[in-house]
Motif scaffolding. Sequence first.
Motif, PDB file in Angstrom:
ATOM      1  N   GLU A  14       0.817  -1.218   0.000  1.00  0.00           N
ATOM      2  CA  GLU A  14       0.000   0.000   0.000  1.00  0.00           C
ATOM      3  C   GLU A  14       0.851   1.269   0.000  1.00  0.00           C
ATOM      4  N   ASP A  15       2.129   1.130   0.375  1.00  0.00           N
ATOM      5  CA  ASP A  15       3.025   2.285   0.454  1.00  0.00           C
ATOM      6  C   ASP A  15       3.694   2.614  -0.877  1.00  0.00           C
ATOM      7  N   ILE A  16       3.574   1.710  -1.840  1.00  0.00           N
ATOM      8  CA  ILE A  16       4.295   1.814  -3.107  1.00  0.00           C
ATOM      9  C   ILE A  16       3.448   2.518  -4.166  1.00  0.00           C
ATOM     10  N   ASP A  17       4.105   3.395  -4.929  1.00  0.00           N
ATOM     11  CA  ASP A  17       3.396   4.083  -6.014  1.00  0.00           C
ATOM     12  C   ASP A  17       3.744   3.460  -7.366  1.00  0.00           C
ATOM     13  N   ASN A  18       3.307   4.094  -8.451  1.00  0.00           N
ATOM     14  CA  ASN A  18       3.527   3.518  -9.784  1.00  0.00           C
ATOM     15  C   ASN A  18       4.996   3.582 -10.226  1.00  0.00           C
ATOM     16  N   LEU A  19       5.843   4.267  -9.458  1.00  0.00           N
ATOM     17  CA  LEU A  19       7.279   4.278  -9.739  1.00  0.00           C
ATOM     18  C   LEU A  19       8.012   3.186  -8.944  1.00  0.00           C
ATOM     19  N   GLN A  20       7.229   2.353  -8.240  1.00  0.00           N
ATOM     20  CA  GLN A  20       7.744   1.215  -7.472  1.00  0.00           C
ATOM     21  C   GLN A  20       8.624   1.622  -6.290  1.00  0.00           C
ATOM     22  N   HIS A  21       8.329   2.785  -5.710  1.00  0.00           N
ATOM     23  CA  HIS A  21       8.993   3.180  -4.467  1.00  0.00           C
ATOM     24  C   HIS A  21       7.965   3.791  -3.525  1.00  0.00           C
ATOM     25  N   VAL A  22       8.372   4.046  -2.293  1.00  0.00           N
ATOM     26  CA  VAL A  22       7.453   4.613  -1.309  1.00  0.00           C
ATOM     27  C   VAL A  22       7.018   5.998  -1.779  1.00  0.00           C
TER      28      VAL A  22
END
Length: 129
Positions: A14-22
């Motif tokens: 749930e912490d990850i965005d579409n750039l695959q980082h927090v």
Amino acid sequence: MKNVFELTITVSSEDIDNLQHVNNLVYVKWMDKIATTHWSFLTKENPLPQYIWVVMRHEIDYLKQAGLGDEIKVKTWVGETTGITSVRYMEFYKNDVLLVKAKTIWVMLNAETFKPVRIREDVLSVLLS
């Protein structure tokens, strides 16, 4: 740094965005979590329910990225506290590498009226313990 409080957070999906980082907003949520957890820890022996804290300002430097499953160590401590405001510093680490550093200015309010109140000795002694 004296009087440092630490908390460890494991990055979830749930912490990850579409750039695959927090996501940056997740750090703000974590900042609120560690600040409130630290306040609860400081006041566990001497609750101060007549006061609440609200954020007036955040300054955040995003230096490195964190990804899914990473263990993040968060460190926080209280800085200058005068009048109605208290400065809180936070640092987020992965394997001793600084990822994010932040400075937040909090305002203390009366819990019933939601009006700002001066930070007196009873609160100062707790914050700086």
